[in-house]
Design an enzyme around this catalytic site. Structure first.
Site, PDB file in Angstrom:
ATOM      1  N   ILE A  17       0.831  -0.782   0.120  1.00 55.82           N
ATOM      2  CA  ILE A  17       0.004  -0.780  -0.539  1.00 55.82           C
ATOM      3  C   ILE A  17       0.951   0.962  -0.151  1.00 55.82           C
ATOM      4  O   ILE A  17       0.669   1.937  -0.968  1.00 55.82           O
ATOM      5  CB  ILE A  17      -0.700  -0.208   1.472  1.00 55.82           C
ATOM      6  CG1 ILE A  17      -2.112  -1.356   1.501  1.00 55.82           C
ATOM      7  CG2 ILE A  17      -1.797   1.569   1.546  1.00 55.82           C
ATOM      8  CD1 ILE A  17      -2.928  -1.540   2.431  1.00 55.82           C
ATOM      9  N   VAL A  63      12.302   2.051  10.448  1.00 56.74           N
ATOM     10  CA  VAL A  63      11.878   3.315  11.383  1.00 56.74           C
ATOM     11  C   VAL A  63      12.255   2.943  12.512  1.00 56.74           C
ATOM     12  O   VAL A  63      11.157   3.775  13.311  1.00 56.74           O
ATOM     13  CB  VAL A  63      10.040   3.620  10.888  1.00 56.74           C
ATOM     14  CG1 VAL A  63      10.564   4.085   9.683  1.00 56.74           C
ATOM     15  CG2 VAL A  63       9.579   1.806  10.696  1.00 56.74           C
ATOM     16  N   ASN A  89       3.288   5.153   7.122  1.00 59.51           N
ATOM     17  CA  ASN A  89       3.014   3.924   7.167  1.00 59.51           C
ATOM     18  C   ASN A  89       3.917   2.732   7.082  1.00 59.51           C
ATOM     19  O   ASN A  89       3.171   1.485   7.321  1.00 59.51           O
ATOM     20  CB  ASN A  89       2.529   4.189   5.576  1.00 59.51           C
ATOM     21  CG  ASN A  89       2.466   2.364   4.784  1.00 59.51           C
ATOM     22  OD1 ASN A  89       1.018   2.289   4.371  1.00 59.51           O
ATOM     23  ND2 ASN A  89       3.455   1.897   3.674  1.00 59.51           N
ATOM     24  N   SER A 146      -6.407   0.420  11.004  1.00 59.96           N
ATOM     25  CA  SER A 146      -7.038  -0.377  10.694  1.00 59.96           C
ATOM     26  C   SER A 146      -8.114  -0.471  10.992  1.00 59.96           C
ATOM     27  O   SER A 146      -7.850  -0.435  11.601  1.00 59.96           O
ATOM     28  CB  SER A 146      -6.098  -2.183  11.113  1.00 59.96           C
ATOM     29  OG  SER A 146      -6.603  -2.636  10.389  1.00 59.96           O
ATOM     30  N   TYR A 159      -1.581  -6.829  17.321  1.00 52.54           N
ATOM     31  CA  TYR A 159      -1.381  -5.941  15.947  1.00 52.54           C
ATOM     32  C   TYR A 159      -2.843  -4.793  16.431  1.00 52.54           C
ATOM     33  O   TYR A 159      -2.857  -3.169  16.293  1.00 52.54           O
ATOM     34  CB  TYR A 159      -1.893  -6.541  14.328  1.00 52.54           C
ATOM     35  CG  TYR A 159      -1.751  -5.670  13.676  1.00 52.54           C
ATOM     36  CD1 TYR A 159      -0.937  -5.424  12.938  1.00 52.54           C
ATOM     37  CD2 TYR A 159      -3.253  -5.898  12.859  1.00 52.54           C
ATOM     38  CE1 TYR A 159      -1.056  -4.270  11.826  1.00 52.54           C
ATOM     39  CE2 TYR A 159      -3.271  -4.944  11.916  1.00 52.54           C
ATOM     40  CZ  TYR A 159      -1.783  -4.490  10.909  1.00 52.54           C
ATOM     41  OH  TYR A 159      -2.842  -4.049   9.986  1.00 52.54           O
ATOM     42  N   PRO A 189      -7.550   1.601   6.748  1.00 50.39           N
ATOM     43  CA  PRO A 189      -7.730   0.854   5.695  1.00 50.39           C
ATOM     44  C   PRO A 189      -7.825  -0.654   5.896  1.00 50.39           C
ATOM     45  O   PRO A 189      -8.077  -1.129   7.313  1.00 50.39           O
ATOM     46  CB  PRO A 189      -6.550   0.070   5.651  1.00 50.39           C
ATOM     47  CG  PRO A 189      -5.338   0.584   5.413  1.00 50.39           C
ATOM     48  CD  PRO A 189      -5.705   0.952   7.052  1.00 50.39           C
TER      49      PRO A 189
HETATM   50  N1  LIG Z   1      -2.710  -4.543   3.627  1.00 50.14           N
HETATM   51  C1  LIG Z   1      -3.799  -4.760   4.450  1.00 50.14           C
HETATM   52  O1  LIG Z   1      -4.851  -5.383   4.797  1.00 50.14           O
HETATM   53  C2  LIG Z   1      -3.725  -3.839   5.620  1.00 50.14           C
HETATM   54  C3  LIG Z   1      -5.283  -3.556   6.679  1.00 50.14           C
HETATM   55  C4  LIG Z   1      -4.873  -2.725   7.063  1.00 50.14           C
HETATM   56  C5  LIG Z   1      -3.750  -1.485   7.543  1.00 50.14           C
HETATM   57  N2  LIG Z   1      -2.842  -2.338   6.711  1.00 50.14           N
HETATM   58  C6  LIG Z   1      -1.323  -0.928   7.409  1.00 50.14           C
HETATM   59  O2  LIG Z   1      -0.845  -0.531   6.222  1.00 50.14           O
HETATM   60  C7  LIG Z   1       0.267  -0.612   6.194  1.00 50.14           C
HETATM   61  C8  LIG Z   1       0.645  -1.042   4.900  1.00 50.14           C
HETATM   62  O3  LIG Z   1       0.771  -2.391   5.237  1.00 50.14           O
HETATM   63  P1  LIG Z   1       1.114  -3.157   3.305  1.00 50.14           P
HETATM   64  O4  LIG Z   1      -0.550  -4.224   2.977  1.00 50.14           O
HETATM   65  O5  LIG Z   1       1.145  -2.582   2.360  1.00 50.14           O
HETATM   66  O6  LIG Z   1       1.565  -3.906   4.153  1.00 50.14           O
HETATM   67  P2  LIG Z   1       3.587  -4.208   3.479  1.00 50.14           P
HETATM   68  O7  LIG Z   1       4.025  -5.321   4.684  1.00 50.14           O
HETATM   69  O8  LIG Z   1       2.447  -5.090   2.275  1.00 50.14           O
HETATM   70  O9  LIG Z   1       4.409  -3.189   3.703  1.00 50.14           O
HETATM   71  C9  LIG Z   1       4.748  -2.379   4.656  1.00 50.14           C
HETATM   72  C10 LIG Z   1       5.793  -2.072   3.778  1.00 50.14           C
HETATM   73  O10 LIG Z   1       6.877  -0.962   4.931  1.00 50.14           O
HETATM   74  C11 LIG Z   1       7.924  -1.255   4.719  1.00 50.14           C
HETATM   75  N3  LIG Z   1       8.777  -1.663   6.492  1.00 50.14           N
HETATM   76  C12 LIG Z   1       8.493  -3.124   7.218  1.00 50.14           C
HETATM   77  N4  LIG Z   1       9.785  -2.964   8.109  1.00 50.14           N
HETATM   78  C13 LIG Z   1      10.210  -1.635   8.310  1.00 50.14           C
HETATM   79  C14 LIG Z   1      10.951  -1.306   9.301  1.00 50.14           C
HETATM   80  N5  LIG Z   1      11.297  -1.489  10.279  1.00 50.14           N
HETATM   81  N6  LIG Z   1      11.387   0.191   8.180  1.00 50.14           N
HETATM   82  C15 LIG Z   1      10.959   0.627   7.665  1.00 50.14           C
HETATM   83  N7  LIG Z   1      10.421   0.045   6.618  1.00 50.14           N
HETATM   84  C16 LIG Z   1      10.017  -0.811   7.489  1.00 50.14           C
HETATM   85  C17 LIG Z   1       8.503  -3.203   4.142  1.00 50.14           C
HETATM   86  O11 LIG Z   1       9.850  -3.313   3.450  1.00 50.14           O
HETATM   87  C18 LIG Z   1       7.639  -2.815   3.479  1.00 50.14           C
HETATM   88  O12 LIG Z   1       7.968  -1.793   2.153  1.00 50.14           O
HETATM   89  C19 LIG Z   1       0.758  -0.982   6.764  1.00 50.14           C
HETATM   90  O13 LIG Z   1       1.139  -0.399   8.701  1.00 50.14           O
HETATM   91  C20 LIG Z   1      -0.336  -2.115   8.189  1.00 50.14           C
HETATM   92  O14 LIG Z   1       0.107  -2.901   9.035  1.00 50.14           O
HETATM   93  C21 LIG Z   1      -2.654  -2.900   6.162  1.00 50.14           C
END
Ligand SMILES: NC(=O)c1ccc[n+]([C@@H]2O[C@H](COP(=O)([O-])OP(=O)(O)OC[C@H]3O[C@@H](n4cnc5c(N)ncnc54)[C@H](O)[C@@H]3O)[C@@H](O)[C@H]2O)c1
Length: 253
Positions: A17, A63, A89, A146, A159, A189
């Protein structure tokens, strides 16, 4: 273009995302700093944006480490001559997976890691960005929660708890930062098909939520980007301290 005068940091920009947020913000004219722990993929995403006529820089960081995070944000502000916003994010999900189990069985270290990556990193991002935003007496902070906060989804209590903490955090700092016209909002999301190569099992897990929605279809990263662009634009100049649930009407709050 609506975001032509904006310079925005997006964390977790290399995958899923966060990548979609970065590409959309750039397509609306923003200069975007992509911060991610995955250096190679991050560079590739930035290159793609620049090739399409956008303006992006890739900065590798973790981060969870405030000194590194702050230095990456400072580097972004220096590259663009200013900073107008941040989207915190990066979090747990695919790249850093969550153990799905009942609450009694969550590994102790993973409980702490969830708060470190999902909550504390947002605090770090705000602390790193605010000096730059204050300098302009304006700015937009978007943290990412979330929809599970409102639905109470079983098997991921660490989480959900870590994301839920962001509501109180956001409301508090919205009041602390409002005098400087720095806005702070939370986007939640729904279950989003953000996996790059999803297995059939993953697609089935994402599809299972569809029946709970007013708008009965799969959610994809593209469904979230408009809300982020709005919150980073001046169209939301009088909106702060709010929680935006973008989940097709699965939960209400
Ligand atoms: N996909 C879903 O269903 C969903 C639903 C609700 C909330 N979210 C939230 O949205 C956000 C993005 O979700 P996603 O599905 O794209 O997740 P994802 O795991 O596909 O992507 C996460 C990104 O964060 C980066 N990352 C991880 N640890 C890191 C660190 N320590 N320092 C810097 N970068 C780091 C990863 O390399 C990746 O690019 C997250 O916060 C997730 O919790 C996702």
């Amino acid at each position: 273009m609506r975001l032509a005068d904006k310079a925005i940091v997006v964390t977790g920009a290399a995958h899923g995302i966060g990548r979609a947020y970065s590409e959309r913000l750039a397509s609306e004219g923003a200069s975007v700093a992509l911060l991610d722990i995955d250096a190679k993929r991050n560079e590739e995403v930035a290159e793609g944006i620049n090739k399409d006529g956008g303006k992006a820089v890739a900065i590798t960081t973790d981060v969870r480490d405030f000194a590194r995070f702050r230095s990456a944000v400072d580097q972004a502000a220096k590259a663009f001559g200013k900073l107008t916003g941040i989207v915190n994010n990066a979090g747990m999900l695919n790249v850093v997976p969550i153990t799905r189990c009942n609450f009694e069985d969550i590994p102790d270290a993973e409980w702490d890691e969830s708060f470190r990556l999902n909550t504390k990193s947002a605090w770090y991002g705000c602390k790193a960005a605010v000096p730059h935003l204050r300098a302009n007496k304006s700015g937009s902070i978007v943290n990412i929660g979330s929809s599970t906060i409102f639905r109470g989804v079983p098997t991921r209590a660490h989480y959900v708890a870590a994301k839920a903490a962001l509501i109180g955090f956001n409301r508090t700092i919205a009041r602390e930062l409002g005098a400087d016209y720095i806005r702070v909002n939370l986007v939640c999301p729904g279950s989003t098909l953000s996996e790059e190569n999803p297995s059939q099992e993953t697609v089935a897990m994402r599809e299972a939520v569809v029946k709970t929605r007013c708008l009965p279809r799969l959610e994809r990263p593209a469904d979230l980007v408009g809300t982020i662009a709005f919150l980073q634009s001046d169209d939301s100049a009088f909106t702060t301290g709010q929680t935006f649930l973008v989940d097709g009407g699965s939960a209400f709050h």
